[in-house]
Each structure stands twice: as structure tokens, then as C-alpha cells.
Design an enzyme around this catalytic site. Structure first.
Site, PDB file in Angstrom:
ATOM      1  CG  HIS A   1      -2.105   0.866   1.158  1.00 57.68           C
ATOM      2  ND1 HIS A   1      -2.317   1.899   2.047  1.00 57.68           N
ATOM      3  CD2 HIS A   1      -3.143   0.915   0.300  1.00 57.68           C
ATOM      4  CE1 HIS A   1      -3.443   2.520   1.752  1.00 57.68           C
ATOM      5  NE2 HIS A   1      -3.969   1.951   0.698  1.00 57.68           N
TER       6      HIS A   1
ATOM      7  CE  LYS B   1      -1.440   5.096  -0.637  1.00 57.57           C
ATOM      8  NZ  LYS B   1      -1.821   3.938  -1.348  1.00 57.57           N
TER       9      LYS B   1
ATOM     10  CG  ASP C   1      18.795  11.353  -9.123  1.00 63.19           C
ATOM     11  OD1 ASP C   1      18.565  10.452  -9.955  1.00 63.19           O
ATOM     12  OD2 ASP C   1      18.738  12.562  -9.408  1.00 63.19           O
TER      13      ASP C   1
END
Ligand SMILES: [Zn+2]
Ligand SMILES: [Zn+2]
Lengths: 172, 172
Positions: B116, B118, B123
Site C-alpha cells: 500500500h 506510495k 537519485d
């Protein structure tokens, strides 16, 4: 240095009774493990560190331990404000009714598709935010993250956003 | 001071063509508004600032502008790793197939209920994390938050968690 902590889920399952009743730390006989520090117990402890206010902005809220924490803070006399999504209130297992029955002030966001935030501001001092909804599945089964921080540059925008949503969604 | 920025959604809708083709900034004739800075254009710009690598850990990914961004970074030669939820891959509108067709390496998390998260790490330097799934609804309709930060204390745990999940879910 302001606190900056990241907590990952799923959490191990363990008893959290001692966080609610610190005096009786060693007297719980439930079948869960005891004396274990878990992701969930860390989250709960941060929440229960509140001493004056809790602003909670949460999409899905069905976790009964977290509901118990919020009700406990309310009965200690803290100022609690809960913002939630209008569509989630009626979902089976939703704790929003429990909070309302306890006398906690809840505003429902209805102007957008979803109020998808999952953050809390403790005492206007500590930000708890991430991917984690306050459900049992999210805590015990999902890969989730929660940032816990006192960093003013992160805290300030969330306090402002809470206030904006709170005022915009005043049921009165 | 390391960057600490919070971006709230829903975003205003405006053209983002100039972020993909900076040279032609003034030559887009699409019906959307132009020359407007929005929450979404800020997110997209942070993502397109990548110069060497992008690690993306995302539950729902159907937003075609974000998919275009990831494919563009890949074709510039950056190292892209995408971790996603096994159940979301086959959802209608999912961009995971588009990424795979472009030759981007995708691992699916299947050991938990839901992956779940996000978040993205640009870099190994910049953390982008919050409540926002990479869908059009989330960007344009929902109340969402995204933290963008170079704060090492926040970045480090997410890099470690990505690596752990990446290795645990190696399809090989
Ligand atoms: Zn117990
Ligand atoms: Zn345009």
C-alpha cells in the site's frame, strides 16, 4: 534535532494493553504476546503522548485499538477534532459512530471525490502521516509507512491544511 | 537545510507538456490552461529532476502523465525499479504493462495483503511519499498529501525498505 521517525508495517501482532493501562503492565493474561515493541505499539505510544489536542484526518478508521486511544484521549479532556470521508462513515466496522457517541466532534469531507489523507497532529507539535489507514488489515497485513516528525517545515503545512478542511466542511 | 516540501491535492488541471518538452514551452495548443504552476506540475518536476535512478513503490499506478514521466526517464538511461501490488497490475488502466513493455524492471509484492506504499526515491537523494496513488482521480479529485524531502533521517529508512521489498519479491 526535531524528531524524525519512520515506522513500517505490517506490524507484528502483540498485546497493547499496557499502553492503555500502564499501571497494570504485567497483569494481562490475553493470548497475545506481551512485552514486545512493535510498529503498532510505537504508533499507539506516539498518539497516546498527546496532552492537549489531537487533530485527525483519516480516510478509513475501523481499528478498535486506535479508536480506544482516541476515546481515551477525549475522556482525559483533550480537544479532539476528526475529519473523515463521508463515504467511509457508514462502512461496516467504521469507528466514526463510536467516536461520535463518545462526544467527539467529527466533520465529514464531501466536496471532493475522496478525503484520502491519513494524518494526525498531536498537540500541534507532532505530525503522524503516511500511507496507513487506521484499519486492522492495514496495521497487520499491508506494507505501509508512517512518518512521525516534529519538523516544523512539515508540520506547519499539515496544520494549515487541517484547519482549511475543517472550516470548509463545517456541518453547521 | 535539506529540502522539505509538502504538496496537497486535488491539483488544478493544467497542461504539463512543457515539463516533458521544455524547448517547446510556448507551442502547445491543447485546450488545457498553460503557464500555470499546480500541485501536479510540482510533483512531476521533482520526478523529472532525476538524473541517475528512480525507485518507485506504488500501490495504484494508472496516471498516464506519470507513466510518461517514468518511461521518459528510462529512455534517458536512468536505472528504474518499480515495485507494485500484484493485484493492481491487471486493473483496467494500470500503467504497469506500459512500463514493462518499455523495458522497465517491475517486481510485484505478493507476500502481504496489499503493498500500500506510495513513495519514490529519486537519485537516492530525494524522497517523495504520501497518501497519493498515481491515478488521475487521486491527482485531480481527492484530498491527498505528498511530502518531498532530502532529509537523510527520513530518506534512509525508505531506501532500506525499498531494497528489502525489492529483494524479497524478486520474480527470478
Ligand atoms: Zn494482553
Ligand atoms: Zn497544452
Amino acid at each position: 534535532q526535531p524528531l524524525k521517525e519512520v515506522i513500517f508495517f505490517p506490524s507484528e501482532v502483540a498485546c497493547v494493553e499496557h499502553i492503555f493501562t500502564p499501571g497494570k503492565a504485567n497483569s494481562c493474561f490475553c493470548p497475545l504476546r506481551h512485552g514486545v515493541d512493535t510498529s503498532f505499539s510505537r504508533l499507539l505510544r506516539h498518539l497516546m503522548s498527546a496532552s492537549s489536542s489531537l487533530d485527525l484526518c483519516i480516510f478509513a478508521f475501523s481499528n478498535m485499538d486506535l479508536s480506544r486511544a482516541v476515546v481515551a484521549l477525549h475522556s482525559r479532556g483533550l480537544t479532539i477534532r476528526v475529519l473523515t470521508d463521508k463515504d467511509y462513515v457508514a462502512v461496516s466496522g467504521s469507528q466514526i459512530g463510536v467516536l461520535r457517541k463518545a462526544g467527539i466532534c467529527v466533520h465529514c469531507v464531501s466536496c471532493t471525490m475522496y478525503m484520502h489523507h491519513k494524518f494526525a497532529v498531536v498537540d500541534g507539535r507532532l505530525l503522524i502521516t503516511g500511507s496507513l489507514n487506521w484499519t486492522l488489515t492495514a496495521v497487520q497485513k499491508n506494507n505501509e509507512n508512517v512518518i512521525v516528525t516534529e519538523e516544523p517545515d512539515l508540520l506547519r503545512p499539515f496544520i494549515k491544511e487541517f484547519q482549511r478542511l475543517w472550516e470548509e466542511n463545517d456541518p453547521a
